[in-house]
Design a protein around this motif. Structure first.
Motif, PDB file in Angstrom:
ATOM      1  N   ASN A  23     -93.113 -95.525   6.124  1.00  0.00           N
ATOM      2  CA  ASN A  23     -93.194 -94.378   5.237  1.00  0.00           C
ATOM      3  C   ASN A  23     -94.668 -94.084   5.004  1.00  0.00           C
ATOM      4  O   ASN A  23     -95.532 -94.778   5.544  1.00  0.00           O
ATOM      5  CB  ASN A  23     -92.435 -94.619   3.927  1.00  0.00           C
ATOM      6  N   ILE A  24     -94.950 -93.082   4.195  1.00  0.00           N
ATOM      7  CA  ILE A  24     -96.342 -92.715   3.943  1.00  0.00           C
ATOM      8  C   ILE A  24     -96.521 -92.431   2.459  1.00  0.00           C
ATOM      9  O   ILE A  24     -95.807 -91.609   1.882  1.00  0.00           O
ATOM     10  CB  ILE A  24     -96.764 -91.479   4.753  1.00  0.00           C
ATOM     11  N   TYR A  25     -97.483 -93.128   1.892  1.00  0.00           N
ATOM     12  CA  TYR A  25     -97.869 -92.915   0.504  1.00  0.00           C
ATOM     13  C   TYR A  25     -99.337 -92.499   0.464  1.00  0.00           C
ATOM     14  O   TYR A  25    -100.139 -92.954   1.275  1.00  0.00           O
ATOM     15  CB  TYR A  25     -97.701 -94.190  -0.321  1.00  0.00           C
ATOM     16  N   SER A  26     -99.653 -91.663  -0.504  1.00  0.00           N
ATOM     17  CA  SER A  26    -101.038 -91.314  -0.794  1.00  0.00           C
ATOM     18  C   SER A  26    -101.461 -92.178  -1.978  1.00  0.00           C
ATOM     19  O   SER A  26    -100.812 -92.151  -3.029  1.00  0.00           O
ATOM     20  CB  SER A  26    -101.134 -89.831  -1.156  1.00  0.00           C
ATOM     21  N   LEU A  27    -102.527 -92.932  -1.788  1.00  0.00           N
ATOM     22  CA  LEU A  27    -103.020 -93.813  -2.852  1.00  0.00           C
ATOM     23  C   LEU A  27    -104.136 -93.106  -3.611  1.00  0.00           C
ATOM     24  O   LEU A  27    -104.943 -92.390  -3.011  1.00  0.00           O
ATOM     25  CB  LEU A  27    -103.503 -95.129  -2.264  1.00  0.00           C
ATOM     26  N   PRO A  28    -104.199 -93.300  -4.932  1.00  0.00           N
ATOM     27  CA  PRO A  28    -105.100 -92.494  -5.755  1.00  0.00           C
ATOM     28  C   PRO A  28    -106.579 -92.882  -5.707  1.00  0.00           C
ATOM     29  O   PRO A  28    -107.426 -92.095  -6.117  1.00  0.00           O
ATOM     30  CB  PRO A  28    -104.554 -92.693  -7.164  1.00  0.00           C
ATOM     31  N   SER A  29    -106.902 -94.087  -5.215  1.00  0.00           N
ATOM     32  CA  SER A  29    -108.294 -94.525  -5.278  1.00  0.00           C
ATOM     33  C   SER A  29    -108.583 -95.574  -4.213  1.00  0.00           C
ATOM     34  O   SER A  29    -107.676 -96.159  -3.622  1.00  0.00           O
ATOM     35  CB  SER A  29    -108.592 -95.123  -6.662  1.00  0.00           C
ATOM     36  N   GLU A  30    -109.868 -95.819  -4.015  1.00  0.00           N
ATOM     37  CA  GLU A  30    -110.282 -96.865  -3.079  1.00  0.00           C
ATOM     38  C   GLU A  30    -109.809 -98.227  -3.566  1.00  0.00           C
ATOM     39  O   GLU A  30    -109.409 -99.082  -2.766  1.00  0.00           O
ATOM     40  CB  GLU A  30    -111.798 -96.846  -2.919  1.00  0.00           C
ATOM     41  N   GLU A  31    -109.845 -98.427  -4.866  1.00  0.00           N
ATOM     42  CA  GLU A  31    -109.384 -99.700  -5.438  1.00  0.00           C
ATOM     43  C   GLU A  31    -107.897 -99.926  -5.139  1.00  0.00           C
ATOM     44  O   GLU A  31    -107.496-101.012  -4.712  1.00  0.00           O
ATOM     45  CB  GLU A  31    -109.623 -99.709  -6.955  1.00  0.00           C
TER      46      GLU A  31
END
Length: 147
Positions: free
Chosen positions: A80-88
């Motif tokens: 699946n594909i998720y967009s992560l909100p930050s580099e951390e």
């Protein structure tokens, strides 16, 4: 009569030149499609190398600009594909504030770069006893430039 014919040809020539310029501008401003991972695609294991795909190297070889498309291709149901909100969140594979972009039912997902910045993507699926695909290297950081 001859003057009217010449005037008509002049307008026809102008119309042809304008159409030619329009076609050239349209091609020059066209977007590019970047197939994530190249031939390997979006996966947690490259069967050709027996290694996890190197998305860091792949991303560094791409020049993504606003308007371009990232094409994620993978076997349906396995990823699946998720967009992560930050580099951390990306570095720790933390999905707490992540956004699901594609549940993985079709095996194809197209993401359009609407503005410049750094974007983080990962797979949230997991292998029993081995951790998440993200923890195994199925994650991608992409820099998008204005031009």
């Amino acid at each position: 009569m001859a003057a009217a014919l010449l005037k008509g040809r002049r307008w026809c020539l102008i119309l042809y030149v304008l159409c030619f310029l329009f076609i050239c501008l349209q091609q020059a401003s066209g977007y590019r499609v970047h197939y994530v991972g190249g031939a390997t695609g979006w996966t947690n294991f490259d069967i050709l190398t027996d290694e996890p795909p190197d998305y860091v190297t792949w991303a560094s070889s791409q020049r993504v600009i606003v308007g371009d498309v990232l094409a994620f291709r993978y076997p349906p149901e396995y990823h699946n594909i998720y967009s992560l909100p930050s580099e951390e969140a990306f570095n720790s594979c933390n999905y707490y504030e992540a956004t699901e972009l594609d549940p993985g039912t079709t095996g194809n997902y197209y993401w359009i770069a609407h503005e410049a910045g750094v974007y983080y993507f990962a797979c949230f699926k997991s292998l029993e006893g081995l951790g998440s695909h993200c923890e195994l290297g199925q994650k991608l950081a992409v820099t998008v430039d204005w031009s």
